[in-house]
Design a protein around this motif. Structure first.
Motif, PDB file in Angstrom:
ATOM      1  N   THR A 299      45.978  69.980  76.703  1.00 48.76           N
ATOM      2  CA  THR A 299      46.482  68.650  77.021  1.00 48.76           C
ATOM      3  C   THR A 299      46.546  68.457  78.528  1.00 48.76           C
ATOM      4  O   THR A 299      46.621  69.413  79.282  1.00 48.76           O
ATOM      5  CB  THR A 299      47.878  68.430  76.408  1.00 48.76           C
ATOM      6  OG1 THR A 299      48.783  69.375  76.963  1.00 48.76           O
ATOM      7  CG2 THR A 299      47.838  68.592  74.892  1.00 48.76           C
ATOM      8  N   ASP A 300      46.503  67.190  78.933  1.00 45.39           N
ATOM      9  CA  ASP A 300      46.654  66.863  80.346  1.00 45.39           C
ATOM     10  C   ASP A 300      47.404  65.531  80.447  1.00 45.39           C
ATOM     11  O   ASP A 300      47.765  64.926  79.431  1.00 45.39           O
ATOM     12  CB  ASP A 300      45.305  66.810  81.067  1.00 45.39           C
ATOM     13  CG  ASP A 300      44.322  65.828  80.443  1.00 45.39           C
ATOM     14  OD1 ASP A 300      44.761  64.873  79.761  1.00 45.39           O
ATOM     15  OD2 ASP A 300      43.109  65.991  80.659  1.00 45.39           O
TER      16      ASP A 300
ATOM     17  N   THR B 181      49.354  69.741  67.927  1.00 40.93           N
ATOM     18  CA  THR B 181      49.305  69.756  69.387  1.00 40.93           C
ATOM     19  C   THR B 181      49.817  68.439  69.945  1.00 40.93           C
ATOM     20  O   THR B 181      50.580  68.414  70.912  1.00 40.93           O
ATOM     21  CB  THR B 181      47.871  70.024  69.878  1.00 40.93           C
ATOM     22  OG1 THR B 181      47.475  71.324  69.408  1.00 40.93           O
ATOM     23  CG2 THR B 181      47.780  69.981  71.391  1.00 40.93           C
ATOM     24  N   VAL B 182      49.419  67.344  69.328  1.00 42.91           N
ATOM     25  CA  VAL B 182      49.883  66.024  69.767  1.00 42.91           C
ATOM     26  C   VAL B 182      51.390  65.919  69.593  1.00 42.91           C
ATOM     27  O   VAL B 182      52.107  65.462  70.494  1.00 42.91           O
ATOM     28  CB  VAL B 182      49.164  64.897  68.990  1.00 42.91           C
ATOM     29  CG1 VAL B 182      49.758  63.539  69.325  1.00 42.91           C
ATOM     30  CG2 VAL B 182      47.664  64.926  69.284  1.00 42.91           C
TER      31      VAL B 182
ATOM     32  N   ILE C 281      39.653  66.389  74.033  1.00 44.37           N
ATOM     33  CA  ILE C 281      39.938  67.463  74.988  1.00 44.37           C
ATOM     34  C   ILE C 281      38.848  67.439  76.057  1.00 44.37           C
ATOM     35  O   ILE C 281      37.661  67.401  75.735  1.00 44.37           O
ATOM     36  CB  ILE C 281      39.988  68.827  74.268  1.00 44.37           C
ATOM     37  CG1 ILE C 281      41.112  68.808  73.223  1.00 44.37           C
ATOM     38  CG2 ILE C 281      40.170  69.961  75.272  1.00 44.37           C
ATOM     39  CD1 ILE C 281      41.094  69.981  72.273  1.00 44.37           C
TER      40      ILE C 281
ATOM     41  N   MET D 295      53.093  67.970  72.294  1.00 45.02           N
ATOM     42  CA  MET D 295      52.968  67.318  73.600  1.00 45.02           C
ATOM     43  C   MET D 295      53.970  66.157  73.710  1.00 45.02           C
ATOM     44  O   MET D 295      54.668  66.023  74.720  1.00 45.02           O
ATOM     45  CB  MET D 295      51.533  66.800  73.778  1.00 45.02           C
ATOM     46  CG  MET D 295      51.290  65.999  75.035  1.00 45.02           C
ATOM     47  SD  MET D 295      49.568  65.446  75.200  1.00 45.02           S
ATOM     48  CE  MET D 295      49.306  64.523  73.697  1.00 45.02           C
TER      49      MET D 295
ATOM     50  N   LEU E 205      42.096  61.074  70.591  1.00 40.03           N
ATOM     51  CA  LEU E 205      42.150  61.846  71.826  1.00 40.03           C
ATOM     52  C   LEU E 205      40.999  62.852  71.868  1.00 40.03           C
ATOM     53  O   LEU E 205      40.558  63.332  70.829  1.00 40.03           O
ATOM     54  CB  LEU E 205      43.487  62.593  71.937  1.00 40.03           C
ATOM     55  CG  LEU E 205      44.742  61.723  71.935  1.00 40.03           C
ATOM     56  CD1 LEU E 205      45.984  62.606  71.937  1.00 40.03           C
ATOM     57  CD2 LEU E 205      44.747  60.786  73.119  1.00 40.03           C
TER      58      LEU E 205
ATOM     59  N   MET F 155      45.749  62.560  78.689  1.00 41.54           N
ATOM     60  CA  MET F 155      45.888  62.635  77.240  1.00 41.54           C
ATOM     61  C   MET F 155      47.309  62.223  76.828  1.00 41.54           C
ATOM     62  O   MET F 155      47.494  61.501  75.848  1.00 41.54           O
ATOM     63  CB  MET F 155      45.575  64.049  76.744  1.00 41.54           C
ATOM     64  CG  MET F 155      45.516  64.156  75.239  1.00 41.54           C
ATOM     65  SD  MET F 155      45.210  65.831  74.655  1.00 41.54           S
ATOM     66  CE  MET F 155      43.501  66.033  75.111  1.00 41.54           C
ATOM     67  N   LEU F 156      48.298  62.663  77.594  1.00 46.14           N
ATOM     68  CA  LEU F 156      49.681  62.296  77.297  1.00 46.14           C
ATOM     69  C   LEU F 156      49.875  60.787  77.406  1.00 46.14           C
ATOM     70  O   LEU F 156      50.482  60.168  76.538  1.00 46.14           O
ATOM     71  CB  LEU F 156      50.648  63.026  78.233  1.00 46.14           C
ATOM     72  CG  LEU F 156      52.117  62.627  78.121  1.00 46.14           C
ATOM     73  CD1 LEU F 156      52.660  62.907  76.722  1.00 46.14           C
ATOM     74  CD2 LEU F 156      52.942  63.355  79.169  1.00 46.14           C
TER      75      LEU F 156
ATOM     76  N   ALA G  35      48.336  59.175  74.413  1.00 46.59           N
ATOM     77  CA  ALA G  35      49.123  59.461  73.216  1.00 46.59           C
ATOM     78  C   ALA G  35      50.398  58.620  73.182  1.00 46.59           C
ATOM     79  O   ALA G  35      50.778  58.094  72.134  1.00 46.59           O
ATOM     80  CB  ALA G  35      49.459  60.946  73.153  1.00 46.59           C
TER      81      ALA G  35
ATOM     82  N   PRO H  83      42.308  67.239  69.687  1.00 50.25           N
ATOM     83  CA  PRO H  83      43.445  68.149  69.492  1.00 50.25           C
ATOM     84  C   PRO H  83      43.971  68.010  68.069  1.00 50.25           C
ATOM     85  O   PRO H  83      43.733  66.998  67.402  1.00 50.25           O
ATOM     86  CB  PRO H  83      44.469  67.652  70.515  1.00 50.25           C
ATOM     87  CG  PRO H  83      44.135  66.217  70.694  1.00 50.25           C
ATOM     88  CD  PRO H  83      42.645  66.112  70.544  1.00 50.25           C
TER      89      PRO H  83
END
Length: 142
Positions: free
Chosen positions: A83-84, A124-125, A110, A128, A108, A87-88, A91, A120
């Motif tokens: 994640t970065d 993972t989401v 990667i 995050m 999303l 991406m956050l 999301a 992801p």
């Protein structure tokens, strides 16, 4: 059998005992303290079951202690992060639109590492977003 401590790990020892008795199979240790032949219904199996349970608990405790020690040293447990911040942000935007974690994960992508180009997982989401929410709550309370 070479190591008695492996006998009870991951299996139900009483079921193994019954299977060995039904098949008229004995148990022979080739090395260490219990070296020799033993009947599956004997006290040796009871002792092995207790020792194996203790061994499992010991391994679990040591693993958890190792994870905690690594976290205190700033090390992460598990694979490389995927994640970065971009991406956050995406999301969070999709969550505001009340999309499910599964649907957010599908949108999303990667951007770095061995999993570049893949999506992801919903887990993972979720992780995050949860970490973001916890940090936001901590910052608001400070």
């Amino acid at each position: 059998m070479h190591e008695h401590k492996r006998l009870g790990r991951g299996i139900e020892l009483t079921m193994l005992t019954e299977e060995l008795k039904a098949s008229d199979v004995g148990l022979e240790f080739l090395t260490r303290e219990l070296k020799g032949s033993h009947e599956p219904s004997g006290i040796v199996f009871t002792v092995i079951a207790a020792m194996s349970g203790t061994e499992r608990e010991y391994i679990r405790d040591r693993t958890l202690e190792g994870h905690e020690s690594a976290r205190k040293r700033g090390k992460t447990i598990g694979g490389a992060g995927v994640t970065d911040d971009d991406m956050l942000s995406m999301a969070l935007h999709l969550r505001d639109q009340e999309m499910s974690l599964r649907d957010i994960a599908k949108r999303l992508v990667i951007t770095t590492g061995a999993k570049r180009g893949q999506h992801p997982s919903p887990t993972t989401v979720m992780r995050m977003l949860r970490e973001h929410d916890e940090q936001a709550a901590t910052a608001a309370g400070a």
